[in-house]
Structures are given as structure tokens and as C-alpha cells.
Design a protein around this motif. Sequence first.
Motif, PDB file in Angstrom:
ATOM      1  N   VAL A 198       0.705  -1.173   0.012  1.00 55.19           N
ATOM      2  CA  VAL A 198      -0.044   0.086  -0.009  1.00 55.19           C
ATOM      3  C   VAL A 198       0.851   1.160   0.049  1.00 55.19           C
ATOM      4  CG1 VAL A 198      -2.068  -1.065   1.059  1.00 55.19           C
ATOM      5  CG2 VAL A 198      -0.280   0.093   2.491  1.00 55.19           C
ATOM      6  N   LYS A 199       2.087   1.446   0.079  1.00 51.93           N
ATOM      7  CA  LYS A 199       2.935   2.308   0.101  1.00 51.93           C
ATOM      8  C   LYS A 199       2.831   3.272  -0.924  1.00 51.93           C
ATOM      9  CE  LYS A 199       7.130   3.096   2.307  1.00 51.93           C
ATOM     10  NZ  LYS A 199       8.164   2.274   3.072  1.00 51.93           N
ATOM     11  N   PRO A 200       2.667   2.816  -2.215  1.00 49.49           N
ATOM     12  CA  PRO A 200       2.294   3.823  -3.038  1.00 49.49           C
ATOM     13  C   PRO A 200       1.434   4.587  -3.107  1.00 49.49           C
ATOM     14  CG  PRO A 200       3.166   1.713  -4.169  1.00 49.49           C
ATOM     15  CD  PRO A 200       2.833   1.451  -2.826  1.00 49.49           C
ATOM     16  N   PHE A 201       0.108   4.270  -2.382  1.00 49.03           N
ATOM     17  CA  PHE A 201      -0.974   4.976  -2.343  1.00 49.03           C
ATOM     18  C   PHE A 201      -0.714   6.161  -1.174  1.00 49.03           C
ATOM     19  CE2 PHE A 201      -2.928   1.110  -4.042  1.00 49.03           C
ATOM     20  CZ  PHE A 201      -3.559   1.529  -5.126  1.00 49.03           C
ATOM     21  N   ALA A 202       0.211   5.490  -0.306  1.00 50.36           N
ATOM     22  CA  ALA A 202       0.781   6.772   0.802  1.00 50.36           C
ATOM     23  C   ALA A 202       1.400   7.690  -0.022  1.00 50.36           C
ATOM     24  CB  ALA A 202       1.661   6.052   1.769  1.00 50.36           C
TER      25      ALA A 202
END
Length: 474
Positions: A198-202
Motif C-alpha cells: 500500500v506504500k504507493p498509495f501513501a
Amino acid sequence: MKGKNYKFFKSLRFRILIILVIIGIVPSVIIEKGILDSYEDRAVSLRSSTVKTQCDILCNQLVRQNYLEDTSSEVINGEFALLSNVYSGRILIINKDYEIIKDTYDLEKGKTIISQEVIQCFKGESTSQYDRRNNYIEMTVPIQDTETRDIYGVMLISISTNEIVASLDILEQKGFRLLTVIIVLVLIFGYILAGILVKPFARVTKSIEDLTDGYLDENISVRDYTETELITDAFNKMLTRVKSLDDSRQEFVSNVSHELKTPLTSMKVLADSLVGQDNVPIELYQEFMQDITDEIDRENKIITDLLALVKLDKKASDMHIEKMNINDLLELILKRLRPIAAKRNIELILESFRPVNAQVDEVKLTLAISNLVENGIKYNKDNGWVRVSLNADHKYFYVTVADSGMGIPKESIDHIFERFYRVDKSHSTEIGGSGLGLSITRNAIVMHHGAIKVYSEEGEGTTFSVRIPINHIV
Ligand SMILES: Nc1ncnc2c1ncn2[C@@H]1O[C@H](COP(=O)(O)OP(=O)(O)OP(=O)(O)O)[C@@H](O)[C@H]1O
Ligand SMILES: [Mg+2]
């Protein structure tokens, strides 16, 4: 704190974690159960077949030694004792009359036993049953002469499976420990993996925040996933639109200020020149005062037009829709403008192809059409004409305003509806105007859900054609 927890349970990270846990743990549990079950089956069938072989041998001996007639054989009784000891079991020998002639527990001797298994066994079929709840296997073996195939009796033996159950318990405990380790590992790795996923969304959120805080000027771009790419692209599109809106707002403000300042500057120059001179002749006073009055009129017109535009920018709920006769409305507009046209001997013609009744806002539509006719007069030559025509079909009515005037150059056609745009700035002093008329017209027509188009040939004339729905669309 409560809110934070709730946020975590709603997060994509938590959902991914749950999925990983399900994917990791459910198969492990199923496999564990499968292994334990098949171990149990295998152990029971192995035990049964070993015991069966021994019973078969024993039965042979019984036949040979005629044990059914005489149960006193030491050797055979010894073998019974051994067998029931080794397997912690019990052996019953039943004769043809269903009478128990030997019981290693010595409890049921002399009694009669007629069970389904025994009856079946007398027909030559041995049976074997595993009672899982009470942990024992019960088998029946026919006591049969191998040559004549005569059945003299039945051996009924029950053996305990406690040993198998004990091994199963140990295996189960080991499996449970292994499962716990798997769960802990899946939780730890799942948490880390979900975080990475989910890092890219952050990153998208961070980029947008940076942009909002002003650390970034340009577009944002997070290309890790197709999804984040789509989000950032959509965001950039919105950003471009917001920027262009902001630009046009700034341009509008600077245009307004400029247009409002021009008449003021002229007035200031005129007034200054009067103040700076001694003994000004009365004629000059009158002439300058007339000029100042003209400038005040111009300023007044710009402000009136701006207010009209602002009103038109408001919501559609401000519309006062009424059903009215459009032929009469056009007639009235032309009647009002005839004196101005007459000054330059311009003919105003109204062509009505059919009576039209439509739902319109009278004030706004009058403003829109008046502006077009006014332009037709203003940008015309002396002795020219302006022709207004009205037609309709079942859905729309059409108004065209054609003139015999100077026309609009090709390069200007796309701009004439912009606020403050005027074709030839040198004309603007000659032919007065603020460049707001057509913006007002277009806004008024758009509020009626209509459309406006322009055709023009330089030196020949211009035609504006307007299309408006007969029944107002809410
Ligand atoms: N019928 C026409 N023939 C030739 N040019 C036109 C015609 N209508 C509009 N134009 C050109 O388009 C420009 C914009 O028109 P618009 O009505 O918006 O402003 P304006 O007439 O200059 O000022 P305003 O209507 O606010 O008094 C005009 O300055 C003119 O150059
Ligand atoms: Mg105009």
C-alpha cells in the motif's frame, strides 16, 4: 485512539493482511486435518489386517484340534491369552448354536449371541468395524475348514486402539504447534508485505499534500501501479483545469480593473487640464465637461454589464421561466432599437415563419437578443440592414440575427464571446463598447440550455444563429 483503530480496520493494509492470513492459514488447517485423518485410517487398517492374519492362523488350529467340541486345549487357550494380552483385547468363540463357548474375560461363557456380524460371519464373510468413540476394533472371523469350507463357529475379537489414539494426540499437538508458528509468521510477514503493497498509495497522498502545502509546483506522478498512475493522471487533469480557471479569474480581474480605470484616467486628464489653466473660455469648459459626462456614461455601462454578467453566473434557480410568445418578444426588441438604427438609416426587418410559444426567462432572453441586434446596428454601414428571423420545430426555436455590416476577421471569430474582447482596438473608441455584450448573450443562452453559433465574412456581414429548447429543461 478509538478513531485511529477504526481507521486501521478500514485500511487497505488491514484487508490485504486478512486475505494473506486466510490464504496462509486455511490450507494449513485443512492439510493438518487431512494428515491426521489418513494416519488414523492407515493405522487402524494395518492393525486390523495384522490381527486378522493371526486370527486366521488360530482358527485353522481350532478346526484341526477340534476345539469347538473340546475347549480344554492348553496350547490354544494359551494362544488366546497371549493374543488378547498383546492387543489388550477380548476373544469370544461362538459355536454353531450361537453359544459362547470361550470368553477370555470369562464373563459371557454359556450365553447366546445373535448379532448381525455373527450371522454374517456364519455365511463365510469376516467383518471388521472400527468404533472411534470407544476406541476399539471389533472383528469376526469364521472358524472354517479350509478344505471342505464348512463353518464350525465364529471367532469374535475386539482389540483396543488406545495406542493409535495416543499417537494421534501427539501428532495433533505437534501440528497445533506448527500451526501457531505458521500463524505468527503469516501475521508478521503479512503485516510487512501489506505495508509494502500500500506504500504507493501513501506516496500519492504525500505528493498531493506537498502540492497543497506548496512544496511542489508541478504535476505529481506515482507510477508504481496502473491504479496509482490513473489516480495521479486524473489528479493532474483536475489540477490543469483548476490552474486554467485561476488564470482566467486573474485575467478577468485585471481586465475589469483596466477597463474601469480607462474612463477614470480620461476624466482625470480632462479635469487636470481645466484646473491647470487660468481663464479657461466657457466653450472649452463645456466641451470638456461633455467629454467627462461621456466617460461617466461609459463607466456606468461597463459596471451595468459586469453586474449583468455576475447575475448570469449564478445558479439556474435564478431563472424566472414563463411561457410566452417569442414573436411578440422580438417585435418589442426591434421596436426599442429602431430609433438608434434610424440614426444611420439602417433597416430592421423581422421575419416570423410561424408563431412560437416557449418557456423562457423574458429579461435574460431580451438581453441576449438585444445585444445581438445592437451589434448588428453598431458594426454596420450606413443605409444597411439587420434581419431577425424566427423559426421552430417540435423541440427548439431558432432565432437568427443577420447584418450587412463589416464582418468579423477569421482569426477573431473564436474570441468574440470572451469577456472584454473587441476585434479591432482602434475601433473601440470610434464605436463605443466594453466587449462584454456577447459574453452576456452567450451566458443567457446557455442558461436556457441553448446554443449560439456565428458565421461571418469580412466586408459582407455577420449572422448569429441561436437555438433554444421550447420547453425549459430544469
Ligand atoms: N455583428 C457584428 N459584426 C461585426 N463585428 C461584430 C459583430 N458583433 C460583434 N462583433 C465584434 O465582436 C466584439 C465583441 O462584441 P461584444 O458585443 O461582446 O462587445 P462590444 O459590442 O464591443 O461591447 P458591448 O456590447 O459590451 O457594448 C465587438 O467589439 C466587435 O468587434
Ligand atoms: Mg456589443
